[in-house]
Enzyme design. Structure first.
Site, PDB file in Angstrom:
ATOM      1  N   LYS A 103       0.839  -1.189   0.000  1.00 28.49           N
ATOM      2  CA  LYS A 103       0.000   0.000   0.000  1.00 28.49           C
ATOM      3  C   LYS A 103       0.877   1.242   0.000  1.00 28.49           C
ATOM      4  O   LYS A 103       2.031   1.118   0.417  1.00 28.49           O
ATOM      5  CB  LYS A 103      -0.955   0.040   1.196  1.00 28.49           C
ATOM      6  CG  LYS A 103      -0.376  -0.270   2.570  1.00 28.49           C
ATOM      7  CD  LYS A 103       0.765   0.510   3.132  1.00 28.49           C
ATOM      8  CE  LYS A 103       0.620   1.959   3.423  1.00 28.49           C
ATOM      9  NZ  LYS A 103       1.865   2.543   4.052  1.00 28.49           N
TER      10      LYS A 103
ATOM     11  N   TYR B 219      -4.463   4.509   6.490  1.00 28.17           N
ATOM     12  CA  TYR B 219      -4.939   3.685   7.613  1.00 28.17           C
ATOM     13  C   TYR B 219      -6.172   4.312   8.266  1.00 28.17           C
ATOM     14  O   TYR B 219      -7.112   3.612   8.653  1.00 28.17           O
ATOM     15  CB  TYR B 219      -3.828   3.489   8.653  1.00 28.17           C
ATOM     16  CG  TYR B 219      -2.715   2.612   8.145  1.00 28.17           C
ATOM     17  CD1 TYR B 219      -2.951   1.271   7.862  1.00 28.17           C
ATOM     18  CD2 TYR B 219      -1.445   3.116   7.918  1.00 28.17           C
ATOM     19  CE1 TYR B 219      -1.944   0.463   7.368  1.00 28.17           C
ATOM     20  CE2 TYR B 219      -0.422   2.310   7.429  1.00 28.17           C
ATOM     21  CZ  TYR B 219      -0.677   0.989   7.156  1.00 28.17           C
ATOM     22  OH  TYR B 219       0.308   0.187   6.657  1.00 28.17           O
TER      23      TYR B 219
HETATM   24  P1  NAD Z   1      12.414   1.810   1.808  1.00 31.34           P
HETATM   25  O1  NAD Z   1      12.807   3.166   1.311  1.00 31.34           O
HETATM   26  O2  NAD Z   1      12.992   1.348   3.069  1.00 31.34           O
HETATM   27  O3  NAD Z   1      12.704   0.737   0.682  1.00 31.34           O
HETATM   28  C1  NAD Z   1      12.414   0.971  -0.672  1.00 31.34           C
HETATM   29  C2  NAD Z   1      13.224   0.010  -1.513  1.00 31.34           C
HETATM   30  O4  NAD Z   1      12.981   0.319  -2.882  1.00 31.34           O
HETATM   31  C3  NAD Z   1      14.743   0.146  -1.284  1.00 31.34           C
HETATM   32  O5  NAD Z   1      15.314  -1.131  -1.251  1.00 31.34           O
HETATM   33  C4  NAD Z   1      15.208   0.897  -2.512  1.00 31.34           C
HETATM   34  O6  NAD Z   1      16.545   0.596  -2.884  1.00 31.34           O
HETATM   35  C5  NAD Z   1      14.229   0.388  -3.568  1.00 31.34           C
HETATM   36  N1  NAD Z   1      14.133   1.264  -4.723  1.00 31.34           N
HETATM   37  C6  NAD Z   1      14.165   0.845  -6.003  1.00 31.34           C
HETATM   38  N2  NAD Z   1      14.060   1.873  -6.841  1.00 31.34           N
HETATM   39  C7  NAD Z   1      13.987   2.981  -6.082  1.00 31.34           C
HETATM   40  C8  NAD Z   1      13.889   4.363  -6.388  1.00 31.34           C
HETATM   41  N3  NAD Z   1      13.831   4.817  -7.652  1.00 31.34           N
HETATM   42  N4  NAD Z   1      13.831   5.229  -5.376  1.00 31.34           N
HETATM   43  C9  NAD Z   1      13.841   4.805  -4.089  1.00 31.34           C
HETATM   44  N5  NAD Z   1      13.954   3.492  -3.737  1.00 31.34           N
HETATM   45  C10 NAD Z   1      14.022   2.598  -4.738  1.00 31.34           C
HETATM   46  O7  NAD Z   1      10.818   1.810   1.871  1.00 31.34           O
HETATM   47  P2  NAD Z   1       9.886   0.829   2.694  1.00 31.34           P
HETATM   48  O8  NAD Z   1       9.537   1.467   3.980  1.00 31.34           O
HETATM   49  O9  NAD Z   1      10.458  -0.525   2.694  1.00 31.34           O
HETATM   50  O10 NAD Z   1       8.555   0.873   1.811  1.00 31.34           O
HETATM   51  C11 NAD Z   1       8.418   0.088   0.639  1.00 31.34           C
HETATM   52  C12 NAD Z   1       6.927  -0.126   0.366  1.00 31.34           C
HETATM   53  O11 NAD Z   1       6.353  -0.823   1.459  1.00 31.34           O
HETATM   54  C13 NAD Z   1       6.117   1.155   0.227  1.00 31.34           C
HETATM   55  O12 NAD Z   1       5.096   0.965  -0.688  1.00 31.34           O
HETATM   56  C14 NAD Z   1       5.521   1.358   1.619  1.00 31.34           C
HETATM   57  O13 NAD Z   1       4.331   2.115   1.606  1.00 31.34           O
HETATM   58  C15 NAD Z   1       5.276  -0.074   2.000  1.00 31.34           C
HETATM   59  N6  NAD Z   1       5.242  -0.252   3.451  1.00 31.34           N
HETATM   60  C16 NAD Z   1       4.142  -0.843   3.972  1.00 31.34           C
HETATM   61  C17 NAD Z   1       4.049  -1.024   5.321  1.00 31.34           C
HETATM   62  C18 NAD Z   1       2.842  -1.700   5.878  1.00 31.34           C
HETATM   63  O14 NAD Z   1       2.653  -1.654   7.092  1.00 31.34           O
HETATM   64  N7  NAD Z   1       2.024  -2.347   5.068  1.00 31.34           N
HETATM   65  C19 NAD Z   1       5.065  -0.598   6.161  1.00 31.34           C
HETATM   66  C20 NAD Z   1       6.198  -0.019   5.594  1.00 31.34           C
HETATM   67  C21 NAD Z   1       6.269   0.156   4.223  1.00 31.34           C
END
Ligand code: NAD
Length: 363
Positions: free
Chosen positions: A134, A218
């Site tokens: 999401k 949320y």
């Molecule tokens: P994060 O920034 O920690 O990780 C993002 C990942 O994407 C990294 O590994 C990064 O290298 C990669 N990536 C690839 N191309 C990229 C670009 N062009 N720019 C930036 N990063 C790039 O983020 P996250 O917190 O892991 O979030 C990832 C997804 O998960 C999002 O959609 C977020 O909303 C979702 N999320 C959901 C929950 C939940 O509770 N359901 C919690 C946290 C994150």
């Protein structure tokens, strides 16, 4: 090969359900069991690393078998920790060849939201089932393209709304349908945490940043679940206390939803404040949840003294097992693409309302 296997899964799933036999019996002569699907995580950031990969180890019906990453330095650690074979490691450039890999049944897109549509569509085109984090995408058009791609590829699409798999959330969601206290009249809901990062995709508009899709969703989800209805009108106010960091997107979004039965929901989401609660005033009682959308420990109380505090060993494991079961048994996903799309439809209206300082009707 893979498409055949997928259709085999769908067929045997139906057959297994119809006969009452355990689905794994149908894979008795292979080294694979139909009760465990191979999952590939796309994007190895915080959520994949800290939450989903560990949760996958707790599932009954999933096995972490593949990774897709643009960071080669992460690969040895992941391979060592989770026993991922060389042939199941992909970069974003060769990701499409996952189509030929029978180890992988599901591709889970865990990238910044601005990349969800591109990679979910690519994943569907490989013939793999798609799970996507999401918010589903940035726009209604992107969500519709994702749904269409999965439909054309005859694969299932689930959105990672983990809370809908939590019995504590399901409790107030059920009240929205059965209405034991009558209509919900006033809803107040918050979701926020303090994000101290200064150069992250959450502050980048093109990558799908902004608190509304991240935390606001949320509060929006809980309001929709409490009412069991879809909002017909929104008003909203975007703001920031750190304009030097939040130059492109909002740090805080306050929004008000009007539902067809007249329920009003007042919601706040923020990257500047730690908050997570839900209060509902019904015609004949109240509900308080604190928190309402955390990874664990969601709990609450009703005005009649009922406690809402169901145990849940791991929310994300429950989510992934439920979604895997829907694939194995060929039943509808608990949270399909249409559910993610509905939120984005409301979020588009919320942004229009905030930009124009007016109320916006939701089509
Ligand atoms: P994060 O920034 O920690 O990780 C993002 C990942 O994407 C990294 O590994 C990064 O290298 C990669 N990536 C690839 N191309 C990229 C670009 N062009 N720019 C930036 N990063 C790039 O983020 P996250 O917190 O892991 O979030 C990832 C997804 O998960 C999002 O959609 C977020 O909303 C979702 N999320 C959901 C929950 C939940 O509770 N359901 C919690 C946290 C994150």
């Amino acid at each position: 090969m893979d498409k055949n296997r997928r259709h085999f899964i769908q067929k045997t799933g139906i057959l297994a359900t119809a006969t009452g036999l355990a689905p794994q019996l149908f894979f008795a002569n292979t080294d694979r069991t139909l009760d465990k699907l191979g999952v590939a995580l796309v994007g190895l950031g915080y959520y994949s690393t800290e939450v989903l990969a560990p949760a996958l180890q707790l599932t009954k019906h999933c096995k972490l078998r593949g990774i897709v990453t643009g960071s080669p330095e992460k690969v040895p650690l992941w391979q060592k920790k989770y026993g991922i074979a060389d042939k199941n490691v992909y970069s974003y450039d060769n990701f499409n060849t996952i189509a030929n890999n029978p180890d992988i049944d599901v591709v889970y897109v865990v990238l910044p939201p601005g990349l969800h549509a591109e990679y979910a569509i690519k994943a569907a085109e490989t013939g793999k089932h798609v799970w996507c984090e999401k918010p589903m995408a940035r726009t209604v058009a992107e969500c519709e393209a994702m749904i269409q791609a999965c439909k054309e590829a005859k694969v299932k699409l689930a959105i990672g709304y983990r809370c809908q798999h939590d019995p504590n959330v399901q409790f107030f969601q059920k009240m929205g349908k059965t209405r034991p206290f009558g209509l919900p009249k006033i809803i107040s809901c918050t979701a926020g945490y303090v994000d101290l990062r200064t150069d992250h995709w959450k502050q980048n508009k093109k990558l799908g940043g902004g608190v509304m899709g991240d935390m606001g969703v949320y509060a929006l989800q809980s309001a929709r679940m409490v009412t069991g209805e879809e909002p017909i009108m929104v008003s909203a106010q975007a703001s920031t206390t750190r304009p030097e960091i939040y130059t492109e997107v909002e740090e805080t979004m306050s929004f008000q939803l009007t539902f067809p039965s007249g329920t009003i929901a007042s919601c706040q989401s923020s990257f500047g404040t730690r908050t997570n609660n839900l209060h509902v005033a019904y015609e004949k009682g109240w509900l308080k949840m604190d928190p309402h959308s955390a990874y664990s420990g969601n709990k609450g109380k009703l005005s009649d003294g009922t406690l809402i505090d169901f145990p849940l060993p791991n929310q994300q494991a429950a989510q992934m097992d439920n979604d895997a079961r829907s694939i194995i048994q060929d039943t509808p996903m608990l949270v399909p693409g249409e559910e993610g799309l509905q939120d984005i439809r409301v979020i588009e209206a919320i942004y229009r309302a905030a930009e124009n300082n007016c109320s916006v009707a939701i089509p």
